[in-house]
Design an enzyme around this catalytic site. Structure first.
Site, PDB file in Angstrom:
ATOM      1  N   LYS A  10       0.945  -1.435  -0.001  1.00  0.00           N
ATOM      2  CA  LYS A  10      -0.157   0.041   0.021  1.00  0.00           C
ATOM      3  C   LYS A  10       0.849   1.231   0.083  1.00  0.00           C
ATOM      4  O   LYS A  10       2.013   1.006   0.273  1.00  0.00           O
ATOM      5  CB  LYS A  10      -1.020  -0.036   1.337  1.00  0.00           C
ATOM      6  CG  LYS A  10      -0.258   0.137   2.529  1.00  0.00           C
ATOM      7  CD  LYS A  10       0.004   1.494   3.251  1.00  0.00           C
ATOM      8  CE  LYS A  10       0.742   1.426   4.457  1.00  0.00           C
ATOM      9  NZ  LYS A  10       1.778   2.526   4.501  1.00  0.00           N
ATOM     10  N   ASP A 137      -2.130  -1.708   9.969  1.00  0.00           N
ATOM     11  CA  ASP A 137      -2.212  -1.486   8.422  1.00  0.00           C
ATOM     12  C   ASP A 137      -2.466  -2.933   7.999  1.00  0.00           C
ATOM     13  O   ASP A 137      -3.015  -3.069   6.719  1.00  0.00           O
ATOM     14  CB  ASP A 137      -0.955  -1.236   7.685  1.00  0.00           C
ATOM     15  CG  ASP A 137      -0.298  -0.006   7.834  1.00  0.00           C
ATOM     16  OD1 ASP A 137      -1.177   0.849   8.506  1.00  0.00           O
ATOM     17  OD2 ASP A 137       0.894   0.142   7.796  1.00  0.00           O
TER      18      ASP A 137
HETATM   19  O1  C5P Z   1       0.434  -1.216  14.488  1.00  0.00           O
HETATM   20  P1  C5P Z   1       1.832  -1.163  13.927  1.00  0.00           P
HETATM   21  O2  C5P Z   1       2.701  -2.271  14.781  1.00  0.00           O
HETATM   22  O3  C5P Z   1       2.006  -1.229  12.508  1.00  0.00           O
HETATM   23  O4  C5P Z   1       2.652   0.135  14.468  1.00  0.00           O
HETATM   24  C1  C5P Z   1       3.915   0.175  14.746  1.00  0.00           C
HETATM   25  C2  C5P Z   1       4.463   1.258  15.685  1.00  0.00           C
HETATM   26  O5  C5P Z   1       4.221   2.565  14.994  1.00  0.00           O
HETATM   27  C3  C5P Z   1       3.872   1.447  16.809  1.00  0.00           C
HETATM   28  O6  C5P Z   1       4.195   0.762  17.925  1.00  0.00           O
HETATM   29  C4  C5P Z   1       3.751   3.029  17.037  1.00  0.00           C
HETATM   30  O7  C5P Z   1       4.983   3.302  17.655  1.00  0.00           O
HETATM   31  C5  C5P Z   1       4.009   3.629  15.591  1.00  0.00           C
HETATM   32  N1  C5P Z   1       2.391   3.915  15.270  1.00  0.00           N
HETATM   33  C6  C5P Z   1       1.714   5.044  16.064  1.00  0.00           C
HETATM   34  N2  C5P Z   1       0.634   5.368  15.490  1.00  0.00           N
HETATM   35  C7  C5P Z   1       0.007   4.993  14.428  1.00  0.00           C
HETATM   36  C8  C5P Z   1       0.372   3.508  13.980  1.00  0.00           C
HETATM   37  C9  C5P Z   1       1.744   3.136  14.289  1.00  0.00           C
HETATM   38  O8  C5P Z   1       2.481   5.679  16.637  1.00  0.00           O
HETATM   39  N3  C5P Z   1      -1.312   4.900  14.101  1.00  0.00           N
END
Ligand code: C5P
Length: 301
Positions: A10, A137
């Site tokens: 994406k 995501d």
């Molecule tokens: O959800 P995911 O594991 O992909 O997110 C990885 C990191 O990216 C989270 O631990 C956070 O630090 C950051 N993040 C965030 N806000 C979001 C998505 C991700 O701060 N909406």
């Protein structure tokens, strides 16, 4: 018995980031756009207890508890209360730690493939709920298309978008990834240092109107990414990559998600070939890929 699916990369056509939440995430308002660039995920029943994973890949991905596809299999096995004795094979085409959600795509692919393999009969909505627990995501990778994401990115709503012709993208990928948490943290630092309070995130009206019309110039003008300045601080050389794309005639240029991939919007398929050739000659990136969007979410192969 085995099941094979494809799972899309994406880009975020726009990514507006709100303040840091108490749980360490940020509320965002984003337009996700799935690409024809995809990984292929095959799951097969295994005689061995537990989950094993093979990846045909150019970079290094952890093949342990930190692997998101493995966590997806575990989460589904737990949800339907059965042992997750499977082998997962992933053919990776999506660059790793690139801001293209390749790990999320693999997790979404593993979920759908195991759901089929085990004949669980779970609905898309149940799978989307499980996906949302795995990463911000993952739910979008399941669904694909062009969608607005809010919350952490896991709450999805369809976008009214013209479907007459696909968008043509050129992707400039780097051999070295960026860490998503570090990019978010850097954005918080930049805001703190400049005394800027983050507004509530929103998708601009310009982007919604551009998507509805499907006019490439309008979509290009509405491309926006709050994480871009943070990615540029961590990887200043990306400024040269973006500049090279614009000088090569890209209609729009933006860092994808948390980077370091830069994506360039071309007028049409022929233009994207020319753009890819020129960008390649500029020597400002490691790998050039072409893709169209919007693409479907996870599909049985
Ligand atoms: O959800 P995911 O594991 O992909 O997110 C990885 C990191 O990216 C989270 O631990 C956070 O630090 C950051 N993040 C965030 N806000 C979001 C998505 C991700 O701060 N909406």
């Amino acid at each position: 018995m085995s099941v094979t699916v494809t799972a899309p990369a994406k880009v975020n056509l726009s990514l507006s980031v709100g303040p840091l939440r108490p749980d360490g995430y940020h509320d965002i308002a984003t337009v996700f756009h799935a690409l024809s660039l995809h990984d292929t995920v095959t799951v097969s029943e295994s005689d061995e207890p537990g989950i094993s994973i093979d990846m045909r890949v150019l970079g290094v991905v952890p093949v342990d508890q930190d692997n998101l596809a493995m966590r997806a299999v575990q989460a589904l096995a737990h949800y339907v209360n059965r042992p997750g004795n499977v082998h997962v094979n992933i053919i990776k085409r999506i660059p790793i730690a690139a801001g293209l959600a390749g790990g999320s795509a693999d997790a979404a692919g593993a979920l759908v493939a195991c759901n089929e393999l085990w004949h669980t009969g779970l609905s898309m909505s149940e799978l989307t709920d499980i996906a949302a627990t795995l990463g911000s995501d993952v739910a979008f990778a399941l669904r694909g298309g062009t969608m607005v994401g809010t919350g952490r990115g896991e709450r999805l709503a369809p976008v009214l978008a013209a479907t007459s012709s696909p968008l043509h993208w050129v992707i400039a990928a780097s051999g070295t990834g960026l860490s998503t948490p570090e990019v978010y943290r850097t954005l918080d630092d930049i805001r703190e240092q400049s005394g800027i309070d983050a507004d509530e995130p929103e998708v601009s009206l310009d982007m919604m109107l551009a998507l509805r019309s499907g006019v490439v110039d309008d979509i290009a003008a509405a491309l926006a990414n709050d994480l871009q300045q943070a990615a540029l601080r961590l990887r200043p050389s990306l400024a040269r990559t973006l500049q090279a794309g614009i000088e090569s005639g890209a209609v729009g240029a933006i860092v994808s998600g948390s980077g370091p991939s830069c994506v360039f919007l071309a007028r049409d398929a022929d233009h994207s070939v020319d753009l890819a050739v020129e960008l390649s000659a500029s020597g400002t990136c490691d790998t050039i890929l072409r893709a169209t969007g919007p693409a479907a979410g996870v599909q049985l192969a």
